[in-house]
Scaffold this motif. Structure first.
Motif, PDB file in Angstrom:
ATOM      1  N   MET A 120       0.839  -1.184   0.000  1.00 32.93           N
ATOM      2  CA  MET A 120       0.000   0.000   0.000  1.00 32.93           C
ATOM      3  C   MET A 120       0.885   1.248   0.000  1.00 32.93           C
ATOM      4  O   MET A 120       1.877   1.291   0.711  1.00 32.93           O
ATOM      5  N   THR A 121       0.507   2.228  -0.764  1.00 28.63           N
ATOM      6  CA  THR A 121       1.235   3.491  -0.774  1.00 28.63           C
ATOM      7  C   THR A 121       0.892   4.290   0.489  1.00 28.63           C
ATOM      8  O   THR A 121      -0.145   4.042   1.128  1.00 28.63           O
ATOM      9  N   PRO A 122       1.708   5.276   0.840  1.00 37.10           N
ATOM     10  CA  PRO A 122       1.362   6.125   1.990  1.00 37.10           C
ATOM     11  C   PRO A 122      -0.011   6.788   1.822  1.00 37.10           C
ATOM     12  O   PRO A 122      -0.766   6.886   2.791  1.00 37.10           O
ATOM     13  N   GLN A 123      -0.351   7.215   0.609  1.00 38.41           N
ATOM     14  CA  GLN A 123      -1.664   7.843   0.384  1.00 38.41           C
ATOM     15  C   GLN A 123      -2.801   6.844   0.615  1.00 38.41           C
ATOM     16  O   GLN A 123      -3.819   7.190   1.209  1.00 38.41           O
ATOM     17  N   GLU A 124      -2.621   5.605   0.164  1.00 33.40           N
ATOM     18  CA  GLU A 124      -3.643   4.582   0.397  1.00 33.40           C
ATOM     19  C   GLU A 124      -3.788   4.274   1.880  1.00 33.40           C
ATOM     20  O   GLU A 124      -4.901   4.125   2.395  1.00 33.40           O
ATOM     21  N   ARG A 125      -2.647   4.193   2.597  1.00 33.89           N
ATOM     22  CA  ARG A 125      -2.696   3.965   4.049  1.00 33.89           C
ATOM     23  C   ARG A 125      -3.375   5.130   4.749  1.00 33.89           C
ATOM     24  O   ARG A 125      -4.184   4.944   5.658  1.00 33.89           O
ATOM     25  N   ASP A 126      -3.061   6.339   4.328  1.00 28.07           N
ATOM     26  CA  ASP A 126      -3.664   7.539   4.908  1.00 28.07           C
ATOM     27  C   ASP A 126      -5.186   7.493   4.772  1.00 28.07           C
ATOM     28  O   ASP A 126      -5.924   7.686   5.742  1.00 28.07           O
ATOM     29  N   THR A 127      -5.659   7.199   3.560  1.00 27.88           N
ATOM     30  CA  THR A 127      -7.101   7.118   3.298  1.00 27.88           C
ATOM     31  C   THR A 127      -7.754   6.022   4.134  1.00 27.88           C
ATOM     32  O   THR A 127      -8.800   6.237   4.755  1.00 27.88           O
ATOM     33  N   LEU A 128      -7.131   4.863   4.157  1.00 31.09           N
ATOM     34  CA  LEU A 128      -7.654   3.725   4.911  1.00 31.09           C
ATOM     35  C   LEU A 128      -7.783   4.064   6.390  1.00 31.09           C
ATOM     36  O   LEU A 128      -8.837   3.892   6.994  1.00 31.09           O
ATOM     37  N   TRP A 129      -6.703   4.560   6.980  1.00 38.59           N
ATOM     38  CA  TRP A 129      -6.711   4.804   8.423  1.00 38.59           C
ATOM     39  C   TRP A 129      -7.629   5.952   8.822  1.00 38.59           C
ATOM     40  O   TRP A 129      -8.238   5.927   9.889  1.00 38.59           O
ATOM     41  N   ARG A 130      -7.761   6.956   7.981  1.00 38.92           N
ATOM     42  CA  ARG A 130      -8.735   8.019   8.288  1.00 38.92           C
ATOM     43  C   ARG A 130     -10.144   7.446   8.363  1.00 38.92           C
ATOM     44  O   ARG A 130     -10.939   7.808   9.226  1.00 38.92           O
TER      45      ARG A 130
END
Length: 148
Positions: free
Chosen positions: A1-11
């Motif tokens: 997962m990219t940092p942007q995908e992780r960011d979206t997921l965790w938000r």
């Protein structure tokens, strides 16, 4: 997962109605996070049940708040959806923490394959530091329904 995908997921995960019981009990509200750098800020609304006889938040509850933001910081830097159980944690209590609104920030100090080291600070509404902590967490992939 990219940092942007992780960011979206965790938000999405951290603002859902399905927060873990302890997280919800502490009055967790996500303020912001950065999955690439590895930090998380949250507000806590310390319920009356967390107060000691002196009217301040009991130390174990303070540690729990710091554990929450530091663990989230450790989770969001992992390349896969995962959790980060705390292996060891040290809390320093600087001042009594009043009940009500508090703010905490957890940051990744170093992330490795077998351990993630974090630090955290709990703040009063006026920004006064109330407690600090450091922890070592164990990164673990977690199968789940969440995807970016």
């Amino acid at each position: 997962m990219t940092p942007q995908e992780r960011d979206t997921l965790w938000r999405r995960v951290l603002t859902s109605d399905g927060l873990p019981g302890a997280t919800g009990f502490l009055g967790w509200r996500l303020i912001d996070l950065d999955a690439e750098v590895g930090w998380c800020e949250a507000a806590f609304l310390a319920p009356p049940e967390t107060l000691n006889p002196g009217g301040n938040v009991q130390g174990g509850m303070i540690s729990a708040m710091l554990d929450e933001v530091m663990s989230v910081a450790a989770c969001i830097v992992q390349p896969v959806y995962g959790m980060a159980p705390t292996l060891q944690m040290t809390t320093n209590f600087l001042r009594p923490a009043p009940g009500g609104d508090l703010r905490a920030r957890g940051e990744v100090v170093r992330a490795g394959r077998t351990a993630v080291h974090t630090s955290g600070t709990l703040l009063a509404p006026d920004g006064t530091p109330l407690a600090t902590a450091v922890a070592a967490c164990v990164p673990k992939p977690m199968p789940g329904a969440y995807s970016a």
